[in-house]
Design a protein around this motif. Structure first.
Motif, PDB file in Angstrom:
ATOM      1  N   ARG A 192      -3.484   5.574  11.146  1.00 52.29           N
ATOM      2  CA  ARG A 192      -4.724   4.923  11.557  1.00 52.29           C
ATOM      3  C   ARG A 192      -5.162   3.941  10.474  1.00 52.29           C
ATOM      4  N   GLY A 193      -5.798   2.868  10.909  1.00 53.38           N
ATOM      5  CA  GLY A 193      -6.307   1.875   9.970  1.00 53.38           C
ATOM      6  C   GLY A 193      -5.247   1.127   9.217  1.00 53.38           C
ATOM      7  N   VAL A 194      -4.072   0.925   9.837  1.00 47.75           N
ATOM      8  CA  VAL A 194      -2.970   0.308   9.107  1.00 47.75           C
ATOM      9  C   VAL A 194      -2.572  -1.056   9.659  1.00 47.75           C
ATOM     10  N   ALA A 195      -3.207  -1.512  10.717  1.00 47.55           N
ATOM     11  CA  ALA A 195      -2.798  -2.768  11.358  1.00 47.55           C
ATOM     12  C   ALA A 195      -2.759  -3.916  10.356  1.00 47.55           C
ATOM     13  N   GLY A 196      -1.605  -4.566  10.249  1.00 47.46           N
ATOM     14  CA  GLY A 196      -1.445  -5.707   9.363  1.00 47.46           C
ATOM     15  C   GLY A 196      -1.133  -5.369   7.916  1.00 47.46           C
ATOM     16  N   LEU A 197      -1.147  -4.101   7.549  1.00 44.85           N
ATOM     17  CA  LEU A 197      -0.880  -3.719   6.162  1.00 44.85           C
ATOM     18  C   LEU A 197       0.611  -3.659   5.885  1.00 44.85           C
ATOM     19  N   ARG A 198       0.984  -4.083   4.674  1.00 41.33           N
ATOM     20  CA  ARG A 198       2.344  -3.884   4.172  1.00 41.33           C
ATOM     21  C   ARG A 198       2.337  -2.562   3.414  1.00 41.33           C
ATOM     22  N   VAL A 199       3.226  -1.636   3.787  1.00 39.95           N
ATOM     23  CA  VAL A 199       3.175  -0.302   3.212  1.00 39.95           C
ATOM     24  C   VAL A 199       4.549   0.135   2.722  1.00 39.95           C
ATOM     25  N   VAL A 200       4.530   1.058   1.760  1.00 43.20           N
ATOM     26  CA  VAL A 200       5.730   1.763   1.333  1.00 43.20           C
ATOM     27  C   VAL A 200       5.423   3.248   1.461  1.00 43.20           C
ATOM     28  N   VAL A 201       6.305   3.969   2.126  1.00 41.74           N
ATOM     29  CA  VAL A 201       6.140   5.402   2.346  1.00 41.74           C
ATOM     30  C   VAL A 201       6.743   6.151   1.162  1.00 41.74           C
ATOM     31  N   VAL A 202       6.043   7.175   0.665  1.00 43.12           N
ATOM     32  CA  VAL A 202       6.579   7.945  -0.463  1.00 43.12           C
ATOM     33  C   VAL A 202       6.633   9.426  -0.113  1.00 43.12           C
ATOM     34  N   VAL A 222       0.856  -1.184   0.000  1.00 39.68           N
ATOM     35  CA  VAL A 222       0.000   0.000   0.000  1.00 39.68           C
ATOM     36  C   VAL A 222       0.895   1.239   0.000  1.00 39.68           C
ATOM     37  N   VAL A 223       0.618   2.165  -0.892  1.00 38.42           N
ATOM     38  CA  VAL A 223       1.434   3.368  -1.014  1.00 38.42           C
ATOM     39  C   VAL A 223       0.895   4.438  -0.067  1.00 38.42           C
ATOM     40  N   VAL A 224       1.740   4.878   0.862  1.00 36.50           N
ATOM     41  CA  VAL A 224       1.329   5.863   1.863  1.00 36.50           C
ATOM     42  C   VAL A 224       2.167   7.126   1.698  1.00 36.50           C
ATOM     43  N   PRO A 225       1.560   8.226   1.259  1.00 35.03           N
ATOM     44  CA  PRO A 225       2.322   9.463   1.100  1.00 35.03           C
ATOM     45  C   PRO A 225       2.565  10.155   2.434  1.00 35.03           C
ATOM     46  N   VAL A 226       3.715  10.783   2.570  1.00 35.56           N
ATOM     47  CA  VAL A 226       3.956  11.649   3.713  1.00 35.56           C
ATOM     48  C   VAL A 226       3.045  12.864   3.557  1.00 35.56           C
ATOM     49  N   PRO A 227       2.214  13.178   4.552  1.00 38.31           N
ATOM     50  CA  PRO A 227       1.281  14.300   4.391  1.00 38.31           C
ATOM     51  C   PRO A 227       1.989  15.643   4.486  1.00 38.31           C
ATOM     52  N   SER A 228       1.505  16.599   3.726  1.00 41.09           N
ATOM     53  CA  SER A 228       1.994  17.968   3.871  1.00 41.09           C
ATOM     54  C   SER A 228       1.450  18.544   5.166  1.00 41.09           C
ATOM     55  N   SER A 229       2.243  19.365   5.821  1.00 44.16           N
ATOM     56  CA  SER A 229       1.778  19.986   7.048  1.00 44.16           C
ATOM     57  C   SER A 229       0.641  20.963   6.730  1.00 44.16           C
ATOM     58  N   PRO A 230      -0.201  21.286   7.716  1.00 41.54           N
ATOM     59  CA  PRO A 230      -1.275  22.272   7.472  1.00 41.54           C
ATOM     60  C   PRO A 230      -0.734  23.588   6.927  1.00 41.54           C
ATOM     61  N   ARG A 264      -1.706   4.589  -6.475  1.00 42.16           N
ATOM     62  CA  ARG A 264      -2.965   4.845  -5.771  1.00 42.16           C
ATOM     63  C   ARG A 264      -2.662   5.095  -4.296  1.00 42.16           C
ATOM     64  N   PRO A 265      -2.187   6.291  -3.981  1.00 50.37           N
ATOM     65  CA  PRO A 265      -1.806   6.576  -2.595  1.00 50.37           C
ATOM     66  C   PRO A 265      -3.015   6.573  -1.669  1.00 50.37           C
ATOM     67  N   VAL A 266      -2.798   6.099  -0.450  1.00 48.53           N
ATOM     68  CA  VAL A 266      -3.860   6.037   0.556  1.00 48.53           C
ATOM     69  C   VAL A 266      -3.440   6.914   1.735  1.00 48.53           C
ATOM     70  N   ARG A 267      -4.346   7.790   2.144  1.00 44.77           N
ATOM     71  CA  ARG A 267      -4.032   8.710   3.244  1.00 44.77           C
ATOM     72  C   ARG A 267      -4.164   7.995   4.590  1.00 44.77           C
ATOM     73  N   LEU A 268      -3.085   7.386   5.010  1.00 44.62           N
ATOM     74  CA  LEU A 268      -3.082   6.665   6.281  1.00 44.62           C
ATOM     75  C   LEU A 268      -2.244   7.371   7.341  1.00 44.62           C
ATOM     76  N   LEU A 269      -1.586   8.447   6.951  1.00 44.91           N
ATOM     77  CA  LEU A 269      -0.823   9.266   7.885  1.00 44.91           C
ATOM     78  C   LEU A 269      -1.457  10.651   7.975  1.00 44.91           C
TER      79      LEU A 269
END
Length: 222
Positions: free
Chosen positions: A165-175, A103-111, A132-137
């Motif tokens: 949140r909602g990431v338990a058990g997921l294999r992820v790559v941070v981008v 799962v592709v997880v992007p680093v979020p931009s700060s507010p 298909r990035p998923v907002r998990l951070l």
């Protein structure tokens, strides 16, 4: 280059030429007029597969953060030239695929960065690269601007600023767009792992760090 990408590039170039009559533009890499990124500068952005380890986490980057790459990324981030994501995004996508299927997880931009720019850097790059990035951070703090800070100050600045949140058990790559000291990627990995994710690694468009080819691990900090 396959036919379809060539057609898309031709359409993009034609549109850029038309828009330049109303909104003058220039190459982000070399300032050549009337083109967002000239052919010579596009060739400078060939994928090189540069790798680094942050503790136990592999980080794969497409190019070094210098020359054309640095100018193009700065133009994308600080000058609002979002069309450059069509060139930079595929570089990020290739690096992410090299890390592994996850799962592709992007680093979020700060507010503050979102208010200043109006678009999320890592997420937009990932989408333009066909991922298909998923907002998990999510950001839970307000770090200071990282520019000008040393490694230790960067680590302290971002510590505890991300929540997963909602990431338990997921294999992820941070981008993300660029890795410098690695402080932000470490914080992203910490937040994800603390919530139960398995972080395979991270991928970025560019790296400012001393790197080595994937097959040569000598000199990599651990």
């Amino acid at each position: 280059m396959p036919l379809l990408p060539r057609v898309h590039q031709a359409v993009d170039d034609a549109l850029a030429e038309g828009l330049s009559l109303v909104f003058p533009t220039w190459c982000a890499g070399c300032d050549q007029p009337d083109v967002a990124l000239c052919e010579a500068c596009r060739r400078e952005l060939a994928f090189h597969r540069l790798t680094r380890r942050l503790d136990r986490m592999p980080v794969i980057s497409a190019v070094r953060f210098d020359g054309v790459a640095a100018r193009a990324i700065r133009a994308f981030k600080e000058e609002g030239r979002t069309s450059l994501a069509r060139t930079l995004g595929p570089l990020l996508a290739t690096a992410a695929v090299e890390v592994g299927e996850a799962v592709v997880v992007p680093v979020p931009s700060s507010p503050a960065a979102m208010r200043r720019r109006g678009y999320p850097i890592a997420e937009l790059l990932a989408r333009r690269g066909g991922l298909r990035p998923v907002r998990l951070l999510a950001s839970v703090g307000t770090p200071a601007d990282q520019r000008g800070l040393g490694r230790g100050d960067r680590e302290r600045n971002v510590a505890g600023t991300l929540h997963a949140r909602g990431v338990a058990g997921l294999r992820v790559v941070v981008v993300d767009d660029v890795v410098t000291t690695g402080a932000t990627l470490r914080e992203a990995a910490r937040a994800l792992e603390a919530s139960g994710a398995v972080v395979l690694g991270a991928a970025t468009v560019a790296t400012t760090l001393r790197t080595a080819p994937m097959g040569d691990r000598r000199g990599l900090d651990r």
